[in-house]
Design an enzyme around this catalytic site. Structure first.
Site, PDB file in Angstrom:
ATOM      1  N   GLU A 103     -10.974   0.842  -4.942  1.00 32.72           N
ATOM      2  CA  GLU A 103     -10.104   1.631  -4.077  1.00 32.72           C
ATOM      3  C   GLU A 103      -8.750   1.836  -4.741  1.00 32.72           C
ATOM      4  O   GLU A 103      -8.513   1.406  -5.877  1.00 32.72           O
ATOM      5  CB  GLU A 103      -9.947   0.942  -2.713  1.00 32.72           C
ATOM      6  CG  GLU A 103      -9.368  -0.446  -2.777  1.00 32.72           C
ATOM      7  CD  GLU A 103      -9.427  -1.170  -1.434  1.00 32.72           C
ATOM      8  OE1 GLU A 103     -10.133  -0.694  -0.528  1.00 32.72           O
ATOM      9  OE2 GLU A 103      -8.768  -2.223  -1.298  1.00 32.72           O
ATOM     10  N   ASP A 139       0.828  -1.219   0.000  1.00 33.47           N
ATOM     11  CA  ASP A 139       0.000   0.000   0.000  1.00 33.47           C
ATOM     12  C   ASP A 139       0.854   1.257   0.000  1.00 33.47           C
ATOM     13  O   ASP A 139       0.749   2.112   0.883  1.00 33.47           O
ATOM     14  CB  ASP A 139      -0.915   0.010   1.230  1.00 33.47           C
ATOM     15  CG  ASP A 139      -2.241  -0.683   0.950  1.00 33.47           C
ATOM     16  OD1 ASP A 139      -2.749  -0.574  -0.172  1.00 33.47           O
ATOM     17  OD2 ASP A 139      -2.753  -1.343   1.858  1.00 33.47           O
TER      18      ASP A 139
END
Length: 877
Positions: free
Chosen positions: A203, A34
């Site tokens: 996302e 991430d």
């Protein structure tokens, strides 16, 4: 748990496929997830999950140094929640006017307090420290911030909110710390598409602009490796806030390599069998959820699985939805449909200790959890025999209680590692200034998640990714190309680049820090022929000064009012013969971006830097020979040569206007009229025809079929559960369709003829015509039905449920046997004496060539072709 499968195999094996040493050694940064990535002054900076507020730094996207701590969670609103630096997730960072801005998600869910918000911090230095300007409150709700700067300098933030599953929103910004206007909901994941293989998740947005188009890359599905469905999609729009469901690509641009594996190779345990009736030896149906019959241990003779009767007696059967004792026993048998097989690869996913036996011999043993591919070696393959073979699996319950096993007929290839769950994308220019690269997180086998990189191409304006790949992935997947020339670190003025080859086409960029009069030399031939682009502090402007044959001309352009002096600003120019494009701080230069006919077309030159007031510093100096061209059109039977003579380069374009009676192509290698390589798309033969000529003699005539099986996804703009419509990017000639033989979402329920459920039509020049759907057969790949027919030209195929009372979807992906289409992307890479040829991202062939340095060109046949999205650049050492 023990699973036994009997397989009837006619043994035949071929040699393993070749692996290539030049492949990217993914993951390039293990243990980081991430993450956000920024390019600044020729270096790359990355930070995200598991970095705990640190950045890693790289010159080339491949080699990363030691972590440097840049930010610490220090605010009032997260105190008392237990959220610390480990909660710095999904970074995004950029430089604006000398200030560095860092955004991240806090993703802490706790019994004490929830802290799930977006944070903003800033610094005067790229390596911090970053401080939150407002520590009392967060900046915005929920996760995954991304800030994009448009060509006019307007900032937009994209974020994810939990409104319809995980949903992507966008919002204008007044400045890096404040919003302007209300948020706009862009899109959520759609049901019954590749985006909802498990959870409703959209996302990780990343937004960029290239060739006058806006692109938003995003994640869909669950990120967990136990699901394995995380994939990357793209929406393409004409403005920053107009992304929506209708302009998404219908397919994922990056997914697990297991999807391609299953499409190309037969899983012998699932499809390479004939099915027997289920034998219900237990109170519940033992075949529920499985493709094969399940047998209780007592039904097998002693030693048949490689286990003693005592071991079998002590085991119990596990049924779907219940737990097993440790160990547990599953027994299943199947018979292979008689045909020869090649190399075999075993795919295993398990959560507990596992052993696998082939005809009683142990071939796999692993304690604990794992996902992996096992290519059977020569001794293991010798365990196979003609006729009935037995594969037995003993596995134990672990934490998550999951298990899967498959056996693939790889023919002459070897299986790659399991590469899966690509997510959190970043797309940046590579070290040479021309290439685009995707930096993202992914998993290899059961290893810790890490950062991967793969090349991004634009087929004119359609975004395409070469991924996901690892060191063992077949094909040509090199690391990022280096520039023709670069300089590391800060440097004072040095004049022109005297050590590089002059050119008529090149890219030059550098960061400039000045409070005087300084900038870049865009072109230098001599004192009477040159061009300068500079900053003038005194008059608060930038300018273009040219001297052609001793005659000077100047043009001045206003800088933004808040333009700061004494900090680094990025200047980039691209020279394409007599045209010059200028970028300032990564966007088109204010007031004027494109300058035409200001430099002589055929006069080569070199770039450099200048500093009239001796107050400047330069950093990230990069020079790469090459050009990025929008469009070239040729007349019939004509040719154009272009580019410098090089022996390491890449050349690509999108060719339009082909038909079944036309031909056109290019020179991927051209030395002179007696020494060249010509590659032509021939619509008549439906081949890419390549000829190699040396000293006037043709020494090679190679033909590569353009026909191949292409998987396409339903276009959501024209699709629902009753009508499934597949639109093609380019009109195509096809002669067969492929449908899965099982119901969508239920691989245990096979259908004899899936085509019989539908009325089928094809689209040609805006009108729909019926397609005869009788005569479907089982394809060579036993997962599919195949419907063959006389070739048709079409822009799309639609399936309408034949039974009016039938409201089931039945199918999802469609395979088309594509023979020819109107538009192709062609790419050639010359690496010295090796030439690699690609069509639509597929590697068609490699040629051994022995030529001196060469240029490239275009050659038309019996029509006037259009070449778009042309890219040519030198691959530096």
């Amino acid at each position: 748990m023990l699973v036994c499968k009997k397989i009837l195999i006619f043994c035949a094996f071929a040699c393993c496929g070749t692996l290539f040493a030049q492949n990217i050694q993914n993951p390039v940064l293990p243990g980081v997830a991430d993450a956000g990535v920024m390019k600044y002054n020729g270096k790359y900076y990355i930070g995200g999950v598991f970095t705990n507020g640190d950045f890693y730094v790289s010159d080339d996207l491949v080699h990363w140094g030691k972590p440097v701590h840049v930010v610490t969670m220090d605010n009032g609103w997260s105190k008392g929640s237990g959220a610390g630096n480990e909660q710095i997730h999904a970074n995004d960072m950029f430089c604006l006017n000398g200030d560095f801005h860092l955004y991240w998600s806090v993703n802490y869910w706790g019994k004490d307090k929830h802290a799930v918000h977006i944070v903003h911090a800033q610094s005067k230095n790229v390596l911090g420290p970053y401080i939150e300007p407002d520590k009392k409150t967060w900046m915005d709700n929920r996760i995954d911030p991304k800030v994009f700067k448009d060509d006019d300098g307007q900032l937009y933030m994209y974020m994810v909110r939990f409104t319809d599953g995980n949903t992507i929103w966008g919002r204008k910004m007044k400045n890096p710390a404040e919003f302007a206007g209300e948020p706009v909901c862009l899109f959520a994941s759609l049901p019954d598409t590749w985006e909802t293989m498990d959870n409703r998740v959209a996302e990780g947005p990343w937004v960029m602009k290239y060739r006058d188009r806006y692109y938003l890359m995003y994640n869909a599905n669950h990120t967990s490796t136990e699901w394995g469905n995380y994939q990357l999609g793209v929406a393409e729009a004409d403005s920053p806030l107009s992304f929506q469901n209708g302009n998404k690509y219908s397919y994922p641009v990056v997914n697990s390599n297991q999807i391609l594996l299953e499409e190309n190779y037969v899983d012998l345990l699932r499809y390479g069998i004939t099915y027997e009736p289920l034998f219900d030896y237990t109170e519940n149906n033992p075949g529920v959820g499985w493709m094969l019959p399940v047998y209780q241990a007592s039904d097998w003779k002693k030693g048949e699985c490689g286990f003693s009767s005592k071991e079998i007696k002590g085991s119990t059967t596990r049924h779907l939805g219940t737990w097993w004792t440790s160990p547990s026993l599953w027994l299943r048998k199947s018979f292979f449909v008689g045909k020869q097989v090649g190399n075999l690869a075993l795919r295993v996913a398990h959560d507990g200790d596992t052993k696998i036996y082939l005809n009683g011999t142990l071939i796999y043993e692993k304690q604990g959890r794992d996902y992996c591919m096992v290519n059977l070696d020569e001794k293991q393959r010798e365990l196979l025999k003609k006729g009935e073979n037995l594969l037995a699996v003993e596995t134990n319950k672990g934490r998550a209680q999951f298990f899967d096993v498959s056996l693939f007929d790889m023919r002459s290839e070897t299986a790659d590692d399991i590469l899966m769950t690509p997510g959190q994308p970043n797309i940046l220019r590579g070290p040479n200034g021309f290439e685009w690269w995707l930096i993202y997180m992914a998993n290899k086998n059961n290893e810790c998640r890490g950062q991967y990189i793969n090349r991004v191409h634009f087929f004119n304006k359609t975004l395409f990714v070469e991924g996901i790949t690892g060191p063992c992935t077949d094909g040509y997947h090199p690391e990022p190309s280096l520039p023709t020339f670069s300089m590391k670190g800060e440097t004072p003025s040095f004049g022109v680049l005297q050590q590089v080859k002059p050119s008529t086409t090149y890219m030059f960029e550098t960061a400039v820090k000045t409070d005087g009069d300084a900038g870049i030399i865009a072109w230098w031939k001599d004192v009477d022929n040159n061009a300068y682009i500079g900053f003038d502090t005194k008059n608060h402007n930038w300018y273009l000064r040219t001297i052609i044959n001793g005659k000077e001309k100047e043009e001045y352009f206003t800088l933004p009012k808040d333009f700061r002096w004494g900090v680094y600003h990025h200047l980039r120019i691209e020279r394409n013969q007599d045209c010059l494009k200028v970028w300032l701080d990564e966007i088109p230069s204010p007031q004027k971006h494109l300058f035409t006919k200001i430099i002589p077309v055929t006069e080569p030159g070199v770039p450099g830097v200048f500093d009239r007031t001796k107050k400047a510093l330069f950093e990230g100096v990069t020079y790469t020979i090459g050009f990025d061209d929008d469009r070239i059109q040729l007349k019939e039977h004509s040719e154009i040569l272009k580019g410098d003579f090089l022996d390491h380069y890449e050349f690509s374009f999108q060719l339009s206007g082909l038909s079944d009676c036309k031909m056109s192509g290019s020179y991927p290698v051209y030395v002179d009229k007696d020494n060249y390589v010509k590659a032509q798309f021939n619509g008549i033969t439906r081949m890419l025809e390549v000829v190699v000529v040396k000293q006037g003699q043709q020494i090679l005539d190679k033909k590569y079929p353009l026909e191949h099986l292409q998987m396409v996804y339903p276009d959501v703009k024209y699709t629902d559960f009753v009508e499934k419509c597949y639109r093609f990017i380019s009109p195509s000639w096809i002669n067969a369709l492929y449908l899965n033989r099982h119901e969508v979402g239920n691989k245990a329920e096979f259908v004899d003829d899936m085509f019989s459920k539908f009325t089928i039509e094809y689209l040609n020049e805006g009108k729909w015509y019926p397609l005869n759907n009788s005569g479907a057969t089982v394809a060579e790949h036993l997962a599919y039905n195949r419907l063959s027919f006389t070739p048709i030209k079409t822009e799309g195929i639609r399936f309408i449920n034949k039974d009016a009372q039938d409201l089931e979807r039945h199918i999802y992906k469609l395979g088309i046997q594509e023979q020819l289409k109107e538009s192709y992307n062609f790419r050639a890479v010359r690496r010295g004496n090796k030439l690699y040829l690609f069509v639509d991202g597929r590697e068609l062939g490699r040629l051994d060539i022995h030529y001196p340095a060469s240029c490239v060109g275009f050659c038309s046949g019996n029509y006037s072709p259009v070449y778009k999205g042309i890219l040519y650049y030198h691959i530096g050492n």
